[in-house]
Design a protein around this motif. Sequence first.
Motif, mmCIF file in Angstrom:
data_model
loop_
_atom_site.group_PDB
_atom_site.id
_atom_site.type_symbol
_atom_site.label_atom_id
_atom_site.label_comp_id
_atom_site.label_asym_id
_atom_site.label_seq_id
_atom_site.Cartn_x
_atom_site.Cartn_y
_atom_site.Cartn_z
ATOM 1 N N GLU A 134 0.937 5.413 0.315
ATOM 2 C CA GLU A 134 0.058 4.279 0.587
ATOM 3 C C GLU A 134 -0.953 4.614 1.687
ATOM 4 O OE1 GLU A 134 3.449 4.041 0.413
ATOM 5 O OE2 GLU A 134 3.502 3.115 -1.573
ATOM 6 N N GLU A 138 -5.026 4.992 1.319
ATOM 7 C CA GLU A 138 -5.972 4.274 2.167
ATOM 8 C C GLU A 138 -7.007 5.230 2.772
ATOM 9 O OE1 GLU A 138 -5.872 1.713 6.253
ATOM 10 O OE2 GLU A 138 -4.189 1.471 4.868
ATOM 11 N N GLU A 143 -6.236 4.547 -5.251
ATOM 12 C CA GLU A 143 -4.996 3.817 -5.481
ATOM 13 C C GLU A 143 -3.788 4.725 -5.188
ATOM 14 O OE1 GLU A 143 -4.651 0.588 -6.359
ATOM 15 O OE2 GLU A 143 -6.830 0.469 -6.079
ATOM 16 N N PRO A 144 -2.657 4.143 -4.781
ATOM 17 C CA PRO A 144 -1.449 4.956 -4.548
ATOM 18 C C PRO A 144 -1.022 5.766 -5.771
ATOM 19 C CG PRO A 144 -1.168 2.788 -3.574
ATOM 20 C CD PRO A 144 -2.455 2.741 -4.367
#
Length: 164
Positions: A134, A138, A143-144
């Motif tokens: 995560e 960021e 997206e993860p």
Amino acid sequence: MAVEDRVRAAQRGDPLAMSALIRDLMPWISRICGSIALDHGDDAAQETLVLVLRNLPTLREPAALRAWVRRIAVRESVRIATRGRDVPVSDVTERELPDVDLDDRMDVRETLSRLPPRERAVLALRYLEDLSEEQTAEVLGVEPGTVKSRSHRAKQAFEERWGG
């Protein structure tokens, strides 16, 4: 002086605070940039430092300095590494790596140079910076799930090339 106080002083133009920030951040910036941009890591680190100093007054939350700098370092490293140049393996001296087998170090570096910069960025953030999927997502602005797939591809490609 606390980091937040140093950042605020540097934002006001205090040259001693700026110098202290550079001294504190530069080894970390160089490590991030070198692991992604490889032989162009010094260029990426320099570009990162220029952007950090130029944009420091816009940083709203001084406590977020490291996360903000990390984003800039990763973005600049990927940008510089993808300029369309072949990335040669650099010469490494024993002085730089006292406790490391130079042949292994060169093999790792050569293997990394064959991975796309975006995959090197994922590896650096996940395993060098020890960020979660995560947190890595960021920093990279993805997206993860993208981090998970890039990480899987990068590890698999590295292992294939390392063993091959």
